[in-house]
Design an enzyme around this catalytic site. Structure first.
Site, PDB file in Angstrom:
ATOM      1  N   GLY A   8       0.873  -1.182   0.000  1.00 44.84           N
ATOM      2  CA  GLY A   8       0.000   0.000   0.000  1.00 44.84           C
ATOM      3  C   GLY A   8       0.905   1.225   0.000  1.00 44.84           C
ATOM      4  O   GLY A   8       1.466   1.590   1.033  1.00 44.84           O
ATOM      5  N   ASP A  32       2.016  -1.614  -4.603  1.00 42.26           N
ATOM      6  CA  ASP A  32       0.639  -1.126  -4.687  1.00 42.26           C
ATOM      7  C   ASP A  32      -0.001  -1.722  -5.937  1.00 42.26           C
ATOM      8  O   ASP A  32       0.697  -2.171  -6.849  1.00 42.26           O
ATOM      9  CB  ASP A  32       0.621   0.412  -4.769  1.00 42.26           C
ATOM     10  CG  ASP A  32      -0.714   1.008  -4.320  1.00 42.26           C
ATOM     11  OD1 ASP A  32      -0.762   1.567  -3.208  1.00 42.26           O
ATOM     12  OD2 ASP A  32      -1.708   0.889  -5.076  1.00 42.26           O
ATOM     13  N   ARG A  81     -13.634   4.336   3.567  1.00 45.80           N
ATOM     14  CA  ARG A  81     -15.085   4.175   3.388  1.00 45.80           C
ATOM     15  C   ARG A  81     -15.602   5.245   2.441  1.00 45.80           C
ATOM     16  O   ARG A  81     -15.317   6.427   2.615  1.00 45.80           O
ATOM     17  CB  ARG A  81     -15.760   4.300   4.747  1.00 45.80           C
ATOM     18  CG  ARG A  81     -17.178   3.774   4.737  1.00 45.80           C
ATOM     19  CD  ARG A  81     -17.584   3.528   6.177  1.00 45.80           C
ATOM     20  NE  ARG A  81     -19.016   3.616   6.355  1.00 45.80           N
ATOM     21  CZ  ARG A  81     -19.582   3.760   7.529  1.00 45.80           C
ATOM     22  NH1 ARG A  81     -18.834   3.855   8.609  1.00 45.80           N
ATOM     23  NH2 ARG A  81     -20.891   3.810   7.637  1.00 45.80           N
ATOM     24  N   ASN A  94     -11.595  -4.554   2.900  1.00 46.21           N
ATOM     25  CA  ASN A  94     -10.251  -4.436   3.483  1.00 46.21           C
ATOM     26  C   ASN A  94      -9.735  -5.780   3.999  1.00 46.21           C
ATOM     27  O   ASN A  94      -8.537  -6.058   3.932  1.00 46.21           O
ATOM     28  CB  ASN A  94     -10.225  -3.368   4.584  1.00 46.21           C
ATOM     29  CG  ASN A  94     -10.081  -1.969   3.991  1.00 46.21           C
ATOM     30  OD1 ASN A  94      -9.872  -1.819   2.789  1.00 46.21           O
ATOM     31  ND2 ASN A  94     -10.204  -0.948   4.817  1.00 46.21           N
ATOM     32  N   HIS A 174      -8.414   0.869  18.588  1.00 51.91           N
ATOM     33  CA  HIS A 174      -8.192   2.138  17.878  1.00 51.91           C
ATOM     34  C   HIS A 174      -9.545   2.660  17.391  1.00 51.91           C
ATOM     35  O   HIS A 174      -9.877   2.581  16.231  1.00 51.91           O
ATOM     36  CB  HIS A 174      -7.245   1.884  16.701  1.00 51.91           C
ATOM     37  CG  HIS A 174      -6.880   3.115  15.940  1.00 51.91           C
ATOM     38  ND1 HIS A 174      -6.404   4.257  16.546  1.00 51.91           N
ATOM     39  CD2 HIS A 174      -6.916   3.390  14.614  1.00 51.91           C
ATOM     40  CE1 HIS A 174      -6.169   5.167  15.613  1.00 51.91           C
ATOM     41  NE2 HIS A 174      -6.478   4.667  14.444  1.00 51.91           N
TER      42      HIS A 174
HETATM   43  N1  APR Z   1      -2.828  -4.343  -2.883  1.00 50.87           N
HETATM   44  C1  APR Z   1      -1.953  -3.330  -2.729  1.00 50.87           C
HETATM   45  N2  APR Z   1      -2.321  -2.049  -2.508  1.00 50.87           N
HETATM   46  C2  APR Z   1      -3.633  -1.791  -2.494  1.00 50.87           C
HETATM   47  C3  APR Z   1      -4.622  -2.799  -2.643  1.00 50.87           C
HETATM   48  C4  APR Z   1      -4.169  -4.117  -2.856  1.00 50.87           C
HETATM   49  N3  APR Z   1      -5.021  -5.119  -3.029  1.00 50.87           N
HETATM   50  N4  APR Z   1      -5.835  -2.204  -2.557  1.00 50.87           N
HETATM   51  C5  APR Z   1      -5.636  -0.906  -2.337  1.00 50.87           C
HETATM   52  N5  APR Z   1      -4.320  -0.643  -2.292  1.00 50.87           N
HETATM   53  C6  APR Z   1      -3.627   0.623  -2.110  1.00 50.87           C
HETATM   54  C7  APR Z   1      -4.315   1.780  -2.810  1.00 50.87           C
HETATM   55  O1  APR Z   1      -4.058   1.770  -4.203  1.00 50.87           O
HETATM   56  C8  APR Z   1      -3.710   2.971  -2.106  1.00 50.87           C
HETATM   57  O2  APR Z   1      -2.561   3.476  -2.767  1.00 50.87           O
HETATM   58  O3  APR Z   1      -3.628   1.012  -0.746  1.00 50.87           O
HETATM   59  C9  APR Z   1      -3.314   2.399  -0.731  1.00 50.87           C
HETATM   60  C10 APR Z   1      -4.048   3.072   0.424  1.00 50.87           C
HETATM   61  O4  APR Z   1      -3.600   4.375   0.475  1.00 50.87           O
HETATM   62  P1  APR Z   1      -4.532   5.649   0.747  1.00 50.87           P
HETATM   63  O5  APR Z   1      -5.820   5.464   0.026  1.00 50.87           O
HETATM   64  O6  APR Z   1      -3.711   6.857   0.502  1.00 50.87           O
HETATM   65  O7  APR Z   1      -4.876   5.505   2.299  1.00 50.87           O
HETATM   66  P2  APR Z   1      -3.961   5.862   3.540  1.00 50.87           P
HETATM   67  O8  APR Z   1      -4.293   7.209   4.028  1.00 50.87           O
HETATM   68  O9  APR Z   1      -2.541   5.547   3.242  1.00 50.87           O
HETATM   69  O10 APR Z   1      -4.503   4.816   4.602  1.00 50.87           O
HETATM   70  C11 APR Z   1      -4.309   3.426   4.418  1.00 50.87           C
HETATM   71  O11 APR Z   1      -4.014   2.854   6.712  1.00 50.87           O
HETATM   72  O12 APR Z   1      -4.079   4.248   8.551  1.00 50.87           O
HETATM   73  C12 APR Z   1      -4.791   3.327   7.792  1.00 50.87           C
HETATM   74  O13 APR Z   1      -7.077   4.016   8.018  1.00 50.87           O
HETATM   75  C13 APR Z   1      -6.016   3.935   7.151  1.00 50.87           C
HETATM   76  O14 APR Z   1      -6.911   1.848   6.395  1.00 50.87           O
HETATM   77  C14 APR Z   1      -6.246   3.019   6.000  1.00 50.87           C
HETATM   78  C15 APR Z   1      -4.835   2.652   5.592  1.00 50.87           C
END
Ligand code: APR
Length: 311
Positions: A8, A32, A81, A94, A174
């Site tokens: 991610g 990602d 969400r 998730n 949390h």
């Molecule tokens: N495999 C890899 N990456 C993925 C997948 C997957 N199957 N599905 C989604 N992603 C990536 C998205 O493309 C995105 O770049 O996960 C990333 C999530 O990043 P953001 O949307 O920027 O979210 P962020 O603010 O980083 O939060 C991520 O961490 O703190 C927690 O609550 C928050 O659950 C959330 C997570």
């Protein structure tokens, strides 16, 4: 060189990479699903490092093979969400993402320690543990350092004392029911309960509990990432440097604090093997009541997840 993989490469994942690169403790891989994005962020960060003289290698990829032989895996992949999406829909989505991320990385890094950040954090860490079948020492969740850092920041703002003098411990799940401890938290050794007037302390406790929402409301799009990113960087650092550091984080309970078969935020001593031990505080009646309420909320989410996905 040690190796950390971050699954991610969104706001939190890439910010964690930034903080970790500055520490110069490991090569870093960002993975990602979005094509080009982890590669672009890794390259940008790599190009920043000559300026501060740090020699670590950054790699971005859409393929888990790039994570091979990682010492630490940080999972931040997930979705936020969206309007019209139910809590259960989010939980199911998730859970699918975190389950796959944990299993795929484990295939390539059988000895890695896992740190889970994706929300709902306690439940996603539980899922990662169950999916991988790893011992609990190797799967931790991160929220406690973040929540405690927020509380420390608020105490510093209130008192004008350096954050270095302020220790806070926020335990529990949390969520809104998290448990900011006021007896064990202190300013230069003086319990917060004795240092601050009750109404000011109550306001800080409340602001800490709503800390995530406060940032979301200001940002309008997305959620916090500087503090969450640094919180997991601190855990990875403590693991790789075998610090034996005691920090609040989510761990699998096996009888500690009277809790069982659930993840919960507690003080955990961490080192190269991951979790070394859970530290048990003596809670007073008021703290115990808050603890139980928070545990019930976490357990409820665990059960909801179990009814939605096979683990
Ligand atoms: N495999 C890899 N990456 C993925 C997948 C997957 N199957 N599905 C989604 N992603 C990536 C998205 O493309 C995105 O770049 O996960 C990333 C999530 O990043 P953001 O949307 O920027 O979210 P962020 O603010 O980083 O939060 C991520 O961490 O703190 C927690 O609550 C928050 O659950 C959330 C997570």
């Amino acid at each position: 060189m040690n190796k950390i993989s971050i699954i991610g490469a969104g706001m939190t994942g890439s910010t964690a990479a930034h903080w970790l690169a500055e520490k110069e403790i490991a090569d870093i891989v960002l993975v990602d699903v979005v094509e080009g994005m982890p590669q672009g962020k890794a390259l940008d960060l790599q190009e920043a490092l000559p300026i501060i003289g740090k020699d670590v290698e950054l790699t971005g990829s859409n393929d888990y093979a790039a994570t091979k032989n990682s010492d630490v895996v940080i999972i931040t992949a997930g979705i936020a969400r969206k309007p019209g999406m139910s809590r259960d829909d989010l939980l199911k989505t998730n859970a699918g993402i975190v389950g796959t991320a944990a299993l795929e990385t484990l295939k390539h890094s059988p000895d890695a320690i896992f740190i889970v950040l994706t929300n709902p954090l306690d439940t996603m860490a539980y899922l990662a543990l169950k999916k991988t079948g790893l011992p609990r020492e190797r799967v931790l969740g991160q929220a406690g350092i973040l929540d405690s850092a927020r509380m420390r920041a608020f105490v510093a703002m209130e008192t004008g004392v350096s954050v270095e003098n302020i220790q806070c411990y926020v335990l529990g799940g949390h969520g809104d029911e998290m448990v900011p401890l006021t007896k064990h938290s202190n300013v230069a050794g003086i319990p917060l309960r004795d240092y601050l007037p009750a109404d000011r302390l109550a306001a800080i406790v409340e602001r800490t509990r709503k800390g995530g929402a406060e940032v979301i409301n200001l940002l309008k799009t997305g959620s916090a990432y500087y503090a969450p990113g640094l919180a997991c960087a601190q855990m990875a650092d403590a693991i790789l440097r075998d610090k034996h550091l005691i920090v609040p984080c989510a761990a699998m309970m096996q009888g500690e604090y009277g809790l069982d078969d659930m993840y919960f935020g507690v003080p955990v001593q961490i080192g190269r093997a991951g979790m070394e031990r859970i530290v048990e505080y003596k809670l007073d009646e008021e703290e115990r009541a808050m603890f139980d309420k928070s545990a019930a909320a976490v357990k409820e989410t665990h059960e909801a997840m179990k009814s939605l996905v096979q683990i």
